[in-house]
Design a protein around this motif. Structure first.
Motif, PDB file in Angstrom:
ATOM      1  N   LYS A   1       0.603  -1.176  -0.108  1.00 20.06           N
ATOM      2  CA  LYS A   1       0.017  -0.245  -0.028  1.00 20.06           C
ATOM      3  C   LYS A   1       0.974   1.272  -0.133  1.00 20.06           C
ATOM      4  CE  LYS A   1      -4.094   2.084   2.219  1.00 20.06           C
ATOM      5  NZ  LYS A   1      -4.986   1.859   3.599  1.00 20.06           N
ATOM      6  N   GLY A   2       0.657   1.982  -0.934  1.00 18.41           N
ATOM      7  CA  GLY A   2       1.353   3.207  -1.112  1.00 18.41           C
ATOM      8  C   GLY A   2       2.737   3.108  -1.750  1.00 18.41           C
ATOM      9  N   GLU A   3       3.091   1.850  -2.270  1.00 13.35           N
ATOM     10  CA  GLU A   3       4.339   1.487  -2.751  1.00 13.35           C
ATOM     11  C   GLU A   3       4.243   1.238  -4.263  1.00 13.35           C
ATOM     12  OE1 GLU A   3       7.124   1.674  -1.200  1.00 13.35           O
ATOM     13  OE2 GLU A   3       6.343   1.912   0.790  1.00 13.35           O
ATOM     14  N   VAL A   4       3.101   0.940  -4.532  1.00 11.17           N
ATOM     15  CA  VAL A   4       2.672   0.415  -6.050  1.00 11.17           C
ATOM     16  C   VAL A   4       1.905   1.915  -6.690  1.00 11.17           C
ATOM     17  CG1 VAL A   4       1.682  -1.000  -7.404  1.00 11.17           C
ATOM     18  CG2 VAL A   4       3.019  -1.732  -5.718  1.00 11.17           C
ATOM     19  N   ARG A   5       2.181   2.017  -7.930  1.00 10.03           N
ATOM     20  CA  ARG A   5       1.447   3.005  -8.791  1.00 10.03           C
ATOM     21  C   ARG A   5       1.181   2.516 -10.118  1.00 10.03           C
ATOM     22  NH1 ARG A   5       1.293   4.728  -4.471  1.00 10.03           N
ATOM     23  NH2 ARG A   5       1.954   6.838  -3.730  1.00 10.03           N
ATOM     24  N   LEU A   6       0.021   2.026 -10.184  1.00  9.97           N
ATOM     25  CA  LEU A   6      -0.458   1.409 -11.442  1.00  9.97           C
ATOM     26  C   LEU A   6      -0.916   2.419 -12.489  1.00  9.97           C
ATOM     27  CD1 LEU A   6      -1.802  -1.922 -10.370  1.00  9.97           C
ATOM     28  CD2 LEU A   6       0.214  -1.736 -11.327  1.00  9.97           C
ATOM     29  N   LYS A   7      -0.585   2.244 -13.775  1.00  8.07           N
ATOM     30  CA  LYS A   7      -1.233   3.417 -14.739  1.00  8.07           C
ATOM     31  C   LYS A   7      -2.871   2.834 -14.791  1.00  8.07           C
ATOM     32  CE  LYS A   7       2.897   4.313 -17.127  1.00  8.07           C
ATOM     33  NZ  LYS A   7       3.592   4.523 -18.515  1.00  8.07           N
ATOM     34  N   GLY A   8      -3.812   3.634 -14.281  1.00  6.83           N
ATOM     35  CA  GLY A   8      -5.182   3.216 -14.297  1.00  6.83           C
ATOM     36  C   GLY A   8      -5.626   3.694 -15.595  1.00  6.83           C
ATOM     37  N   GLU A   9      -6.953   3.063 -15.911  1.00  7.96           N
ATOM     38  CA  GLU A   9      -7.782   3.611 -17.066  1.00  7.96           C
ATOM     39  C   GLU A   9      -8.192   5.120 -16.868  1.00  7.96           C
ATOM     40  OE1 GLU A   9     -10.622   1.306 -14.613  1.00  7.96           O
ATOM     41  OE2 GLU A   9      -8.401   1.115 -15.170  1.00  7.96           O
ATOM     42  N   LYS A  10      -8.401   5.814 -17.862  1.00  4.73           N
ATOM     43  CA  LYS A  10      -8.863   7.333 -17.927  1.00  4.73           C
ATOM     44  C   LYS A  10     -10.143   7.175 -17.348  1.00  4.73           C
ATOM     45  CE  LYS A  10      -5.930   9.136 -21.557  1.00  4.73           C
ATOM     46  NZ  LYS A  10      -5.851   9.666 -22.897  1.00  4.73           N
ATOM     47  N   SER A  11     -10.470   8.142 -16.492  1.00  2.00           N
ATOM     48  CA  SER A  11     -11.916   8.388 -15.889  1.00  2.00           C
ATOM     49  C   SER A  11     -12.658   9.044 -16.931  1.00  2.00           C
ATOM     50  CB  SER A  11     -12.003   9.306 -14.490  1.00  2.00           C
ATOM     51  OG  SER A  11     -11.315   8.670 -13.792  1.00  2.00           O
ATOM     52  N   ARG A  12     -13.900   8.374 -17.157  1.00  2.00           N
ATOM     53  CA  ARG A  12     -15.025   9.225 -18.294  1.00  2.00           C
ATOM     54  C   ARG A  12     -14.930  10.684 -17.751  1.00  2.00           C
ATOM     55  NH1 ARG A  12     -18.756   7.507 -21.623  1.00  2.00           N
ATOM     56  NH2 ARG A  12     -20.719   8.703 -21.783  1.00  2.00           N
ATOM     57  N   SER A  13     -15.105  11.335 -18.908  1.00  2.00           N
ATOM     58  CA  SER A  13     -15.080  12.836 -18.904  1.00  2.00           C
ATOM     59  C   SER A  13     -16.370  13.396 -19.423  1.00  2.00           C
ATOM     60  CB  SER A  13     -13.780  13.451 -19.535  1.00  2.00           C
ATOM     61  OG  SER A  13     -14.048  13.065 -20.917  1.00  2.00           O
ATOM     62  N   ARG A  14     -17.384  12.579 -19.788  1.00  2.00           N
ATOM     63  CA  ARG A  14     -18.541  13.222 -20.260  1.00  2.00           C
ATOM     64  C   ARG A  14     -19.433  14.052 -19.558  1.00  2.00           C
ATOM     65  NH1 ARG A  14     -22.785  14.841 -22.799  1.00  2.00           N
ATOM     66  NH2 ARG A  14     -24.154  13.534 -24.159  1.00  2.00           N
ATOM     67  N   TYR A  15     -19.571  15.228 -19.621  1.00  2.00           N
ATOM     68  CA  TYR A  15     -20.242  15.997 -18.956  1.00  2.00           C
ATOM     69  C   TYR A  15     -21.626  16.393 -19.672  1.00  2.00           C
ATOM     70  CZ  TYR A  15     -22.271  20.022 -16.439  1.00  2.00           C
ATOM     71  OH  TYR A  15     -23.044  21.100 -16.010  1.00  2.00           O
ATOM     72  N   VAL A  16     -22.752  16.104 -18.919  1.00  7.03           N
ATOM     73  CA  VAL A  16     -24.324  16.361 -19.544  1.00  7.03           C
ATOM     74  C   VAL A  16     -24.568  17.894 -19.505  1.00  7.03           C
ATOM     75  CG1 VAL A  16     -26.571  15.521 -19.652  1.00  7.03           C
ATOM     76  CG2 VAL A  16     -24.742  14.006 -19.068  1.00  7.03           C
ATOM     77  N   GLU A  17     -24.677  18.307 -20.473  1.00  4.38           N
ATOM     78  CA  GLU A  17     -25.095  19.918 -20.291  1.00  4.38           C
ATOM     79  C   GLU A  17     -26.472  19.783 -19.973  1.00  4.38           C
ATOM     80  OE1 GLU A  17     -22.934  22.244 -20.653  1.00  4.38           O
ATOM     81  OE2 GLU A  17     -21.426  21.422 -21.472  1.00  4.38           O
ATOM     82  N   ASP A  18     -27.153  21.065 -19.589  1.00  2.73           N
ATOM     83  CA  ASP A  18     -28.421  21.233 -19.062  1.00  2.73           C
ATOM     84  C   ASP A  18     -29.329  21.113 -20.410  1.00  2.73           C
ATOM     85  OD1 ASP A  18     -27.642  21.748 -16.510  1.00  2.73           O
ATOM     86  OD2 ASP A  18     -27.962  23.863 -16.691  1.00  2.73           O
TER      87      ASP A  18
END
Length: 302
Positions: free
Chosen positions: A90-107
């Motif tokens: 814990k705190g020793e491993v840094r895995l390259k994670g998948e990109k978080s979804r960025s879709r923003y729904v407009e009003d």
């Protein structure tokens, strides 16, 4: 207890049954992948490089990351149970994670979705439109929203929700206080139900709830949502599908503060709220400084 396999056995016995059905299923699948790699190893020592090697060998990287998360939590429980003194990576491993979804729904996209005309007063379109409005007011997760029972959860001071994920822990209920707009959306959802006496706020034609508690999955709701989004794309100006999760992210993004976003989404802390759900660019006001460009200008050339 000396091996990781034995730790996983105890975890499967004591921890997994307290999780939601979908999490139980994914955890057991993760164990099938983890046991051949680590099962015979002793709990300590566990060099962090083993995690990198495990992920490198897997072709399904995202699944491998989920499996490492389960293994990490098992080691956390090992510390809690007094089996080891500290978490080995814990705190020793840094895995390259998948990109978080960025879709923003407009009003305006939500307004367009509200223009889809229902074929009848009761049914899927009106129910989903009411669901969207309630979602955007409260941020209640899909599983909890589809599990709402008016007689049980609707009280004088608001809608009481104890997140399904935390029912077996010390999680506290969130009370979404009544407003005229929330009451109106709930009334529309109730009127849209095909069965008046069903115990659920959202129900099938037979009056059953949409969540299959054995699997934790919203059977029927997914296909109904897909049909609705098909009509949104075909009949309105919206050009890109949005998901139920995107609406939850819109709630967090539109909240005036990170703390309010966290509270609406009923997260234990704000890390996941900030990393995954706050999708609008962060706005900052520049510092007010007394300096002025050209304040020492003498009029000469450089």
């Amino acid at each position: 207890m000396t091996t990781i396999g034995a730790l996983l056995d105890r975890y499967a016995l004591e921890v997994i049954p307290a999780k939601a059905a979908a999490s139980q299923e994914s955890n057991r699948y993760a164990f099938k992948q983890l046991r051949p790699a680590f099962g015979e190893m002793p709990l300590t020592p566990f060099p962090p490089k083993l995690v990198y090697k495990y992920v490198d060998k897997r072709s399904a990287k995202i699944a491998a990351h989920r499996e490492v998360e389960v293994l990490s939590h098992a080691f956390t429980k090992a510390v809690e149970w007094g089996l080891i003194d500290r978490h080995p990576f814990k705190g020793e491993v840094r895995l390259k994670g998948e990109k978080s979804r960025s879709r923003y729904v407009e009003d305006w996209e939500v307004e367009e979705a509200m223009k889809v005309k229902p074929m009848r007063k009761r049914g899927s379109v009106r129910a989903i439109q009411a669901y969207i409005v309630i979602k955007l007011m409260t941020g209640i997760s899909q599983g909890d929203l589809l599990r709402l029972q008016p007689k049980r959860d609707f009280r004088a001071d608001g809608i009481h929700v104890l997140r399904h994920k935390t029912k077996n822990s010390s999680g506290k209920a969130t009370i979404y206080e009544w407003t005229p707009e929330l009451q109106q959306a709930v009334d529309i959802a109730l009127a849209a139900r095909p069965v008046d006496i069903a115990p659920w706020l959202f129900c099938t034609r037979t009056g059953d709830g949409y969540i299959n508690e054995e699997t934790g999955k919203p059977e029927g709701w997914k296909s109904m949502w897909a049909r609705f989004m098909g009509r949104v794309l075909a009949e309105t100006a919206v050009k890109e599908r949005f998901t139920e999760h995107d609406l939850r992210a819109k709630v967090a993004s539109d909240a005036d503060t990170l703390e309010r976003a966290r509270a609406l989404l009923s997260h234990v802390d704000d890390r996941i709220t900030r990393r995954v759900y706050r999708r609008k660019p962060e706005r900052v006001t520049p510092l007010n400084r007394p300096f002025r460009v050209g304040s020492n200008d003498t009029g000469g050339s450089e």
